[in-house]
Each structure stands twice: as C-alpha cells, then as structure tokens.
Design a protein around this motif. Structure first.
Motif, PDB file in Angstrom:
ATOM      1  N   TYR A 160      32.432  42.070  28.500  1.00  0.00           N
ATOM      2  CA  TYR A 160      31.178  42.164  27.756  1.00  0.00           C
ATOM      3  C   TYR A 160      31.014  40.930  26.867  1.00  0.00           C
ATOM      4  CZ  TYR A 160      31.005  46.951  29.447  1.00  0.00           C
ATOM      5  OH  TYR A 160      30.966  48.057  30.273  1.00  0.00           O
TER       6      TYR A 160
ATOM      7  N   TYR B 296      25.559  49.056  21.621  1.00  0.00           N
ATOM      8  CA  TYR B 296      25.655  49.755  22.903  1.00  0.00           C
ATOM      9  C   TYR B 296      25.186  48.769  23.962  1.00  0.00           C
ATOM     10  CZ  TYR B 296      25.035  53.457  26.418  1.00  0.00           C
ATOM     11  OH  TYR B 296      25.112  54.250  27.558  1.00  0.00           O
ATOM     12  N   GLU B 297      26.138  48.144  24.643  1.00  0.00           N
ATOM     13  CA  GLU B 297      25.832  47.085  25.609  1.00  0.00           C
ATOM     14  C   GLU B 297      26.164  47.556  27.023  1.00  0.00           C
ATOM     15  OE1 GLU B 297      27.391  42.571  26.709  1.00  0.00           O
ATOM     16  OE2 GLU B 297      27.665  43.340  24.671  1.00  0.00           O
ATOM     17  N   VAL B 298      25.205  47.388  27.929  1.00  0.00           N
ATOM     18  CA  VAL B 298      25.366  47.842  29.308  1.00  0.00           C
ATOM     19  C   VAL B 298      25.576  46.632  30.210  1.00  0.00           C
ATOM     20  CG1 VAL B 298      24.322  49.168  31.181  1.00  0.00           C
ATOM     21  CG2 VAL B 298      23.845  49.782  28.813  1.00  0.00           C
TER      22      VAL B 298
ATOM     23  N   ALA C 258      28.564  51.131  29.946  1.00  0.00           N
ATOM     24  CA  ALA C 258      28.425  50.684  28.563  1.00  0.00           C
ATOM     25  C   ALA C 258      29.773  50.370  27.928  1.00  0.00           C
ATOM     26  CB  ALA C 258      27.700  51.742  27.734  1.00  0.00           C
TER      27      ALA C 258
ATOM     28  N   ILE D 205      20.878  48.388  20.971  1.00  0.00           N
ATOM     29  CA  ILE D 205      21.019  48.621  22.407  1.00  0.00           C
ATOM     30  C   ILE D 205      20.713  47.332  23.149  1.00  0.00           C
ATOM     31  CG2 ILE D 205      20.138  49.930  24.373  1.00  0.00           C
ATOM     32  CD1 ILE D 205      19.417  52.162  22.397  1.00  0.00           C
TER      33      ILE D 205
ATOM     34  N   PHE E 141      20.704  45.843  27.111  1.00  0.00           N
ATOM     35  CA  PHE E 141      20.965  45.899  28.552  1.00  0.00           C
ATOM     36  C   PHE E 141      20.368  44.678  29.255  1.00  0.00           C
ATOM     37  CE2 PHE E 141      17.965  49.172  27.187  1.00  0.00           C
ATOM     38  CZ  PHE E 141      16.787  48.836  27.832  1.00  0.00           C
TER      39      PHE E 141
ATOM     40  N   LYS F 120      22.449  56.838  24.930  1.00  0.00           N
ATOM     41  CA  LYS F 120      21.968  57.175  26.274  1.00  0.00           C
ATOM     42  C   LYS F 120      20.589  57.827  26.216  1.00  0.00           C
ATOM     43  CE  LYS F 120      26.247  57.680  28.926  1.00  0.00           C
ATOM     44  NZ  LYS F 120      27.125  58.642  29.657  1.00  0.00           N
TER      45      LYS F 120
END
Length: 263
Positions: A74, A111-113, A119, A165, A167, A222
């Motif tokens: 990440y 919160y990294e996807v 995640a 968040i 993504f 989520k």
C-alpha cells in the motif's frame, strides 16, 4: 495500598503490550519501547509510539503519538494514528482485573483499497488475528513464563475518528467517479467489550482491543464506500433515463414536424 496500585498497574501494562513487567523505575520508556516492538510484530508493520505517561495516584495511563504504518503493498501513508489513548482502571484486586474504559480520542484512519479490492485495514486485522491463539493453542506467555493474569475491558470508546477513504488504485469500471478520496468524521462509537465477563490472558488483551476497533472501523468504511458507489450508480441510471427521455422527445418533435408539414 501501594501493593494494590502496583498490581493494577502491571495488569494495565500487560493489557496493552502483552508483557507483565515487574519493574517500576523507567517504566514509561520501557512500556513505550515494548509497545513499538510488540505492536510491530502483531501488525507486521512499523508501529511508533511517542510517549507513555503513568499516574500511580490516579491509576491511569495515557499514550500519545501511536502511529501505525500501512502494510506492504500500500502507499507510504500511515494506516492510522490514534492521537491520544487514555486508560481508566477499575479498583478490582483479583482476577479478572478490570479496565473500566479505554478511550481513543480523535484518531486519524486511512481506509485504502488496492487494485484487487482489498483494504489495508483488513490486512492489518488479518495479521492481528493470525497472532491470536486458536483452539487449544496456548498463548506464548503461558508456554514460556507461566499463565498470564486475566483482564476484562468493560468499554472501548473511539471518539471523533477522522476517516479518509482512498480507492485510487481500484478500477471502478463504468462508474467513473468524480474523485476517489473522501474524508469524514465518524460519530463516537463503542467497540465490543474485551474479555467480559471471565477475562482474557493479559498478553492477548491489547490485540483483542485493536481487533475490536478495526472491526468497527472496517464496517463503517465499507458502508461509506457502498453508499458512494450506490449514489453514483443511481446518478448514472438517472443520466441514462434522462438521455433516453431526451431521445424520445426529439423523435416526438421530428414526428410532429413531419405531420405538420404534410397538412
């Protein structure tokens, strides 16, 4: 009285770093360094702690600058920074020793996807759970130094968490989002009690507290991601409906023109 306070203090230390220390001098720095060591091992990423302050008179402990780096794969950002953590001890002098409340005030959480849709917080939670004993397995402390004392944490409060968040790495397909990073402040929430009512071995309590907090943060993140995608899907559906409606209107106008020109 001093013996009673010392017992409670040692249980408190065990609850967060997984080791019962029988030392008093220089204990703040000892706890701080062990939190970094044990935390990094449990989460399988770098953990840094700026300071630990103990108050014998008030039976409290505060932890400042508790930072956890993102797991491998990440970004270089911090997965979370817990801001200030305060522990309020009860007055119990027998097992299970009770920690009345763990208060985590204004943590910053990422919160990294990744590209596969997994995640960073899920990875950290998986790492933690891999460290917890399963089935009949004995905790490491019991195998080496005898059974650890039992601890129960009545309440884990997370106040004003700042959730970011991200993504950017995730392919969202046809849903072309205007942005892929969002920030919000979560309302204060209570994570599940830990070791209630019978207590958990002290060397498992720290991981259990973190696991409970991560579980709640992951659920909320989520849900927020789901809301973002559902809102975008509704917007896209409306655009298609409006586009089809416009086409029908144009066709109707053309037909009307044709009818009028034939009169």
């Amino acid at each position: 009285m001093m013996k009673k306070i010392l017992v409670i203090l040692l249980v408190l230390v065990a609850a967060f770093i997984g080791v019962v220390f029988y030392l008093v001098s220089g204990v703040d720095e000892l706890i701080r360094s062990q939190m970094e060591t044990q935390g990094s091992k449990a989460l399988q990423t770098q953990v840094q702690v700026s300071k630990v302050e103990l108050s014998f008179a008030e039976a409290r402990m505060s932890i400042g600058g508790f930072n956890v780096q993102n797991p491998t794969g990440y970004s270089d950002d911090k997965a979370f920074s817990l801001g200030e953590v305060k522990l309020d001890l009860g007055t119990s002098t027998q097992e299970p020793y009770v920690v009345e409340e763990v208060l985590i005030d204004a943590p910053s959480v990422l919160y990294e996807v990744d590209a596969s849709g997994k995640a960073n917080l899920v990875v950290l939670k998986d790492n933690l759970q891999a460290m917890l004993p399963k089935g009949e397995d004995k905790p490491a402390s019991e195998q080496s130094t005898g059974p650890a004392p039992l601890v129960a944490v009545q309440k884990v409060t997370v106040k004003d968490a700042k959730l970011r968040i991200n993504f950017e790495a995730m392919d969202t397909g046809e849903l072309k989002l205007d942005k892929k990073q969002y920030e919000l402040t979560l309302p204060t929430f209570q994570s599940s009690p830990v070791g209630v009512p019978n207590g958990l071995p002290a060397d498992q309590v720290g991981s259990a507290i973190m696991d409970s907090m991560l579980d709640n943060l992951i659920k909320q993140a989520k849900q927020r991601v789901k809301d973002i995608f559902e809102d975008k899907a509704k917007e896209k559906a409306k655009e298609k409906i409006d586009e089809e409606k416009k086409k029908l209107e144009e066709k109707a106008k053309d037909k009307l023109k044709g009818l009028l020109s034939n009169q």
